[in-house]
Design a protein around this motif. Structure first.
Motif, PDB file in Angstrom:
ATOM      1  N   UNK A  50      -4.793  -2.507  -1.777  1.00 15.12           N
ATOM      2  CA  UNK A  50      -3.774  -3.554  -1.825  1.00 15.12           C
ATOM      3  C   UNK A  50      -2.768  -3.229  -2.916  1.00 15.12           C
TER       4      UNK A  50
ATOM      5  N   UNK B 232       0.946  -8.272  -2.995  1.00 14.83           N
ATOM      6  CA  UNK B 232       0.498  -9.455  -2.272  1.00 14.83           C
ATOM      7  C   UNK B 232       1.529 -10.573  -2.397  1.00 14.83           C
TER       8      UNK B 232
ATOM      9  N   UNK C 113      -6.028  -8.348   1.964  1.00 14.33           N
ATOM     10  CA  UNK C 113      -7.340  -7.722   1.957  1.00 14.33           C
ATOM     11  C   UNK C 113      -7.493  -6.977   0.644  1.00 14.33           C
TER      12      UNK C 113
ATOM     13  N   UNK D 141     -13.419  -0.068   8.871  1.00 10.90           N
ATOM     14  CA  UNK D 141     -13.528  -0.586   7.516  1.00 10.90           C
ATOM     15  C   UNK D 141     -13.875  -2.075   7.573  1.00 10.90           C
TER      16      UNK D 141
ATOM     17  N   UNK E 137      -0.633  -5.227  11.236  1.00 10.50           N
ATOM     18  CA  UNK E 137      -0.172  -4.182  10.344  1.00 10.50           C
ATOM     19  C   UNK E 137       1.048  -3.487  10.945  1.00 10.50           C
TER      20      UNK E 137
ATOM     21  N   UNK F 154      -6.344  -4.387  12.702  1.00  8.98           N
ATOM     22  CA  UNK F 154      -7.376  -5.385  12.444  1.00  8.98           C
ATOM     23  C   UNK F 154      -7.966  -5.798  13.786  1.00  8.98           C
TER      24      UNK F 154
ATOM     25  N   UNK G 149      -2.512   4.522  12.617  1.00  4.79           N
ATOM     26  CA  UNK G 149      -2.386   3.444  11.657  1.00  4.79           C
ATOM     27  C   UNK G 149      -3.562   2.482  11.683  1.00  4.79           C
ATOM     28  N   UNK G 150      -3.401   1.400  10.931  1.00  3.33           N
ATOM     29  CA  UNK G 150      -4.457   0.411  10.791  1.00  3.33           C
ATOM     30  C   UNK G 150      -4.343  -0.668  11.868  1.00  3.33           C
TER      31      UNK G 150
ATOM     32  N   UNK H 170       1.517   0.730   4.319  1.00  2.00           N
ATOM     33  CA  UNK H 170       1.441  -0.203   5.450  1.00  2.00           C
ATOM     34  C   UNK H 170       1.836  -1.607   4.995  1.00  2.00           C
TER      35      UNK H 170
ATOM     36  N   UNK I  87      -0.306 -12.083   8.279  1.00  3.49           N
ATOM     37  CA  UNK I  87      -1.145 -12.856   9.194  1.00  3.49           C
ATOM     38  C   UNK I  87      -0.261 -13.385  10.320  1.00  3.49           C
TER      39      UNK I  87
ATOM     40  N   UNK J  25     -11.962  -3.180   0.121  1.00  7.15           N
ATOM     41  CA  UNK J  25     -12.279  -2.489   1.365  1.00  7.15           C
ATOM     42  C   UNK J  25     -13.536  -1.643   1.166  1.00  7.15           C
ATOM     43  N   UNK J  26     -14.297  -1.485   2.243  1.00  7.52           N
ATOM     44  CA  UNK J  26     -15.371  -0.520   2.205  1.00  7.52           C
ATOM     45  C   UNK J  26     -14.809   0.888   2.310  1.00  7.52           C
ATOM     46  N   UNK J  27     -15.683   1.854   2.250  1.00  2.00           N
ATOM     47  CA  UNK J  27     -15.248   3.260   2.318  1.00  2.00           C
ATOM     48  C   UNK J  27     -14.952   3.688   3.750  1.00  2.00           C
TER      49      UNK J  27
ATOM     50  N   UNK K 124      -8.964   8.198   2.070  1.00  2.00           N
ATOM     51  CA  UNK K 124      -9.491   7.050   1.324  1.00  2.00           C
ATOM     52  C   UNK K 124      -9.175   5.754   2.057  1.00  2.00           C
ATOM     53  N   UNK K 125      -9.830   4.687   1.617  1.00  2.00           N
ATOM     54  CA  UNK K 125      -9.555   3.367   2.179  1.00  2.00           C
ATOM     55  C   UNK K 125      -8.215   2.857   1.656  1.00  2.00           C
ATOM     56  N   UNK K 126      -7.553   2.013   2.420  1.00  2.00           N
ATOM     57  CA  UNK K 126      -6.316   1.415   1.921  1.00  2.00           C
ATOM     58  C   UNK K 126      -6.571   0.601   0.659  1.00  2.00           C
TER      59      UNK K 126
ATOM     60  N   UNK L  27      -0.004  -2.147   1.562  1.00  2.00           N
ATOM     61  CA  UNK L  27      -1.165  -1.343   1.230  1.00  2.00           C
ATOM     62  C   UNK L  27      -0.730   0.111   1.077  1.00  2.00           C
TER      63      UNK L  27
ATOM     64  N   UNK M 252       2.153  -8.457   2.827  1.00  2.00           N
ATOM     65  CA  UNK M 252       1.318  -7.669   1.930  1.00  2.00           C
ATOM     66  C   UNK M 252       1.578  -6.192   2.201  1.00  2.00           C
TER      67      UNK M 252
ATOM     68  N   UNK N 261       3.055   0.103  11.563  1.00  2.00           N
ATOM     69  CA  UNK N 261       2.547   1.387  12.007  1.00  2.00           C
ATOM     70  C   UNK N 261       2.332   2.390  10.879  1.00  2.00           C
TER      71      UNK N 261
ATOM     72  N   UNK O 227      -2.326   3.978   1.148  1.00  2.00           N
ATOM     73  CA  UNK O 227      -3.501   4.743   1.564  1.00  2.00           C
ATOM     74  C   UNK O 227      -3.296   6.215   1.246  1.00  2.00           C
TER      75      UNK O 227
ATOM     76  N   UNK P  43      -4.787 -10.404  11.339  1.00  2.00           N
ATOM     77  CA  UNK P  43      -3.838  -9.641  10.532  1.00  2.00           C
ATOM     78  C   UNK P  43      -3.130  -8.616  11.421  1.00  2.00           C
TER      79      UNK P  43
END
Lengths: 118, 110
Positions: free
Chosen positions: B47, B50, A105, A95, B101, A47, A44-45, B88, B92, A108-110, B43-45, B37, B35, B103, B39, B99
């Protein structure tokens, strides 16, 4: 058009260092807090670091505190992540992401892969 | 590092309604917005939701969000094959100043 482009990734040995860069375009970087978020393979993500718009306030996940340093150069529209004492567990796609004015957020970048292996 | 709690998987058939939960604590979801997301593989997540229940431009109204106390949920109605992705939640955390997230929940459209 808002764009975030990461660079600087590459294979690094455990204990080594690496600096990631994130080039921002299409908006004024100084107006936004920025973050680095990572994703280990199949996971998972997380930060790992945050920085305020003027760079005066930074924060870090406990997993990287003391080893990573976030910084920014608003005059160059650049965000950085200096990573040190790298461990195999730091291997991830990193990212950069913008903290939107409505919160969250929003761009996001790639992502860029940082392999950590001997 | 603390994370928000989500079920690892969810599934439904096309047209069904699916809900994904997200549980946090008093230092994150309890006092801040949630928030969501989406994915897609490789690829990037993106949004998706919000401020608990607001959709960015371009997100279909099949997606909805809610929050109560230290928990939140994302609902997807009229499930479609293109909704198959990882989802996801995030909030905050005032104590950690970062931040957090969940799992992640892998949504499968059967």
């Amino acid at each position: 058009e808002v764009q975030l482009v990461e660079s600087g990734g590459g294979l690094v040995q455990p204990g080594g260092s690496l600096r990631l860069s994130c080039a921002a375009s299409g908006f004024s970087l100084r107006s936004y807090a920025m973050h680095w978020v990572r994703q280990a393979p199949g996971k998972g993500l997380e930060c790992v670091s945050a920085i305020s718009g003027d760079g005066g306030t930074t924060s870090y996940a406990s997993s990287v505190k003391g080893r990573f340093t976030i910084s920014r150069d608003n005059s160059k529209n650049m965000l950085y992540l200096q990573m040190g004492s790298l461990r195999p567990g730091d291997m991830a796609v990193y990212f950069c992401a913008r903290d939107g004015l409505q919160g969250g957020l929003d761009y996001w970048g790639q992502g860029i892969l940082v392999p950590v292996s001997s | 590092q603390s994370v928000l709690t989500q079920p690892p998987s969810a599934s439904g058939t096309p047209g069904q309604r699916v809900t994904i939960s997200c549980s946090g604590s008093s230092s994150n979801i309890g006092i801040n917005f949630v928030f969501w997301y989406q994915q897609l593989p490789g690829t990037a997540p993106k949004l998706l939701m919000y401020r608990n229940n607001q959709r960015p431009s371009g997100v279909p109204d099949r997606f909805s969000g809610s929050k109560s106390g230290t928990s939140a949920s994302l609902a997807v109605s009229g499930l479609r094959s293109e909704d198959e992705a990882d989802y996801y939640c995030a909030a905050w955390d005032d104590r950690l100043s970062i931040w957090l997230f969940g799992g992640g929940t892998k949504l499968t459209v059967l």
